[in-house]
Design an enzyme around this catalytic site. Sequence first.
Site, PDB file in Angstrom:
ATOM      1  N   ASP A   1       0.812  -1.231   0.000  1.00 44.15           N
ATOM      2  CA  ASP A   1       0.000   0.000   0.000  1.00 44.15           C
ATOM      3  C   ASP A   1       0.841   1.274   0.000  1.00 44.15           C
ATOM      4  O   ASP A   1       0.309   2.357   0.245  1.00 44.15           O
ATOM      5  CB  ASP A   1      -0.908   0.001   1.236  1.00 44.15           C
TER       6      ASP A   1
ATOM      7  N   GLU B   1      -0.167   9.526   1.687  1.00 42.53           N
ATOM      8  CA  GLU B   1      -0.837  10.478   2.587  1.00 42.53           C
ATOM      9  C   GLU B   1      -0.986   9.935   4.003  1.00 42.53           C
ATOM     10  O   GLU B   1      -0.974  10.689   4.980  1.00 42.53           O
ATOM     11  CB  GLU B   1      -2.227  10.792   2.034  1.00 42.53           C
ATOM     12  N   ASP B   2      -1.122   8.605   4.099  1.00 41.78           N
ATOM     13  CA  ASP B   2      -1.395   8.015   5.412  1.00 41.78           C
ATOM     14  C   ASP B   2      -0.200   8.049   6.357  1.00 41.78           C
ATOM     15  O   ASP B   2      -0.343   7.754   7.543  1.00 41.78           O
ATOM     16  CB  ASP B   2      -1.899   6.572   5.242  1.00 41.78           C
TER      17      ASP B   2
ATOM     18  N   ARG C   1       1.168  -1.609   7.297  1.00 43.13           N
ATOM     19  CA  ARG C   1       1.537  -0.326   6.701  1.00 43.13           C
ATOM     20  C   ARG C   1       2.505   0.493   7.557  1.00 43.13           C
ATOM     21  O   ARG C   1       2.975   1.545   7.129  1.00 43.13           O
ATOM     22  CB  ARG C   1       0.264   0.488   6.407  1.00 43.13           C
TER      23      ARG C   1
ATOM     24  N   HIS D   1     -11.776   6.141   5.487  1.00 46.06           N
ATOM     25  CA  HIS D   1     -11.176   7.340   6.072  1.00 46.06           C
ATOM     26  C   HIS D   1     -12.140   8.541   6.044  1.00 46.06           C
ATOM     27  O   HIS D   1     -13.047   8.591   5.206  1.00 46.06           O
ATOM     28  CB  HIS D   1      -9.933   7.741   5.267  1.00 46.06           C
TER      29      HIS D   1
ATOM     30  N   CYS E   1      -4.923  10.415  -1.252  1.00 43.10           N
ATOM     31  CA  CYS E   1      -4.076   9.343  -0.719  1.00 43.10           C
ATOM     32  C   CYS E   1      -2.703   9.289  -1.380  1.00 43.10           C
ATOM     33  O   CYS E   1      -1.746   8.777  -0.793  1.00 43.10           O
ATOM     34  CB  CYS E   1      -4.720   7.980  -0.945  1.00 43.10           C
TER      35      CYS E   1
HETATM   36  N1  GLY Z   1      -5.457   0.321   0.463  1.00 45.94           N
HETATM   37  C1  GLY Z   1      -5.397   1.436   1.315  1.00 45.94           C
HETATM   38  C2  GLY Z   1      -5.540   1.006   2.724  1.00 45.94           C
HETATM   39  O1  GLY Z   1      -6.352   0.166   2.977  1.00 45.94           O
HETATM   40  O2  GLY Z   1      -4.876   1.459   3.622  1.00 45.94           O
END
Ligand code: GLY
Length: 259
Positions: A65, A70-71, A90, A166, A254
């Site tokens: 991912d 952005e996350d 992640r 989100h 994102c």
């Molecule tokens: N595919 C983006 C997420 O689930 O974090």
Amino acid sequence: MIESPPTKALLRAIPDSYADALGQVPGAPPIDVARARAQHAAYAAALSALGLEVTVLPADEALPDCCFIEDTAVIAAGHALLTRPGAVSRRAEVDAVAAALDGAVTLQRTRVPALIDGGDVLRVAHTIYVGLSARTNGVSVGAVQEAFWPRGFIVRSVPVPFGTLHLKCHASSPVPGLVVVAEGSPLDGAFGPELRAVRVPRAEAYAANTVGVGETVLVAAGYPETAARLRAEGLEVVTLDMSELARADGSLTCLSLLY
Ligand code: GLY
């Protein structure tokens, strides 16, 4: 607080392992990774054409991912809060982003037990909304407050409806003073008259996630009413095909960190 508009965009390339990214609907057709890369390249080109200095970090095959950069950080007023993403798979995305931002902005780490995905953090003028979701917990509100209250921001929490990833699936603020909000979403009606609000019809909810540079707004292709409503506000609209990014629950915001 006087803040210059962003001049840089940080992106991260798409690994082959993106085929296994989170957020896919069971039984849906497999992701076309080559097509996802073409869409990502078009996004990078659009930001570049709008004058941003675009840097694309290399992909990491161990991090399916990682293109959803952005996350990994929340950036405002020259300061970055590096996140602890809610999905364990992640968390390791953050280190390469921290290295790339080092020196350009001040850096702060999110501490255990806070969990934050940047997609849950929406800045609108001097207010930062933190969406409480399956990825972002209540402790994170204090972490965001600690990072940004000293820089002049008010921090508010908002519940993210079950079944959506989100907060920024529901709203975005592509241009200072303007919010784009899906009708019926948690932030619909939350903004005062000092802000222009473009309401996105329920059937086009995906299009509430937009990115803006100057007076131009990037909008996902295939949402004509949203594009028309933004044009009616005097904005330029650029549409981008997002099909293969949407398959992994990805949206326009994102794919970049702007600073
Ligand atoms: N595919 C983006 C997420 O689930 O974090």
